[in-house]
Design a protein around this motif. Sequence first.
Motif, PDB file in Angstrom:
ATOM      1  N   UNK A  79       0.859  -1.179   0.000  1.00  0.00           N
ATOM      2  CA  UNK A  79       0.000   0.000   0.000  1.00  0.00           C
ATOM      3  C   UNK A  79       0.899   1.234   0.000  1.00  0.00           C
ATOM      4  N   UNK A  80       0.873   1.955  -1.085  1.00  0.00           N
ATOM      5  CA  UNK A  80       1.787   3.089  -1.252  1.00  0.00           C
ATOM      6  C   UNK A  80       1.481   4.232  -0.288  1.00  0.00           C
ATOM      7  N   UNK A  81       0.231   4.428   0.038  1.00  0.00           N
ATOM      8  CA  UNK A  81      -0.112   5.526   0.956  1.00  0.00           C
ATOM      9  C   UNK A  81       0.567   5.333   2.308  1.00  0.00           C
ATOM     10  N   UNK A  82       0.445   4.132   2.877  1.00  0.00           N
ATOM     11  CA  UNK A  82       1.040   3.886   4.190  1.00  0.00           C
ATOM     12  C   UNK A  82       2.558   4.012   4.127  1.00  0.00           C
ATOM     13  N   UNK A  83       3.134   3.458   3.093  1.00  0.00           N
ATOM     14  CA  UNK A  83       4.589   3.518   2.959  1.00  0.00           C
ATOM     15  C   UNK A  83       5.056   4.958   2.749  1.00  0.00           C
ATOM     16  N   UNK A  84       4.294   5.728   2.000  1.00  0.00           N
ATOM     17  CA  UNK A  84       4.629   7.138   1.799  1.00  0.00           C
ATOM     18  C   UNK A  84       4.523   7.921   3.117  1.00  0.00           C
TER      19      UNK A  84
END
Length: 97
Positions: A79-84
Amino acid sequence: MNDFLQSKEYKRCVFLCSRRAMLENELLLRKFALEYVPEHYTIDEVSELNLFLNDIFDNDLFDVIMGRKKASEFKDQYNERFLHDIEKFAYNEYYSK
């Protein structure tokens, strides 16, 4: 807010952030869970974050926290949002001061 902090989802999030295979990840993620998550996520999003925390490899997480890789490099994997959000939090904690 108190209901949020007492929810099983949030307590699980703090646990998952505090029990990583790498101490370096634990130190940042615990602070992320305590300071960032209550202000920026809903209970449903925390449930999704918990799944993300179960799935991500600590080495990938470490690379993002240390700035060796960008969150966007893992967009097809996690999940890119969490990683971002973790990337941004790490940058503010370690590099912007």
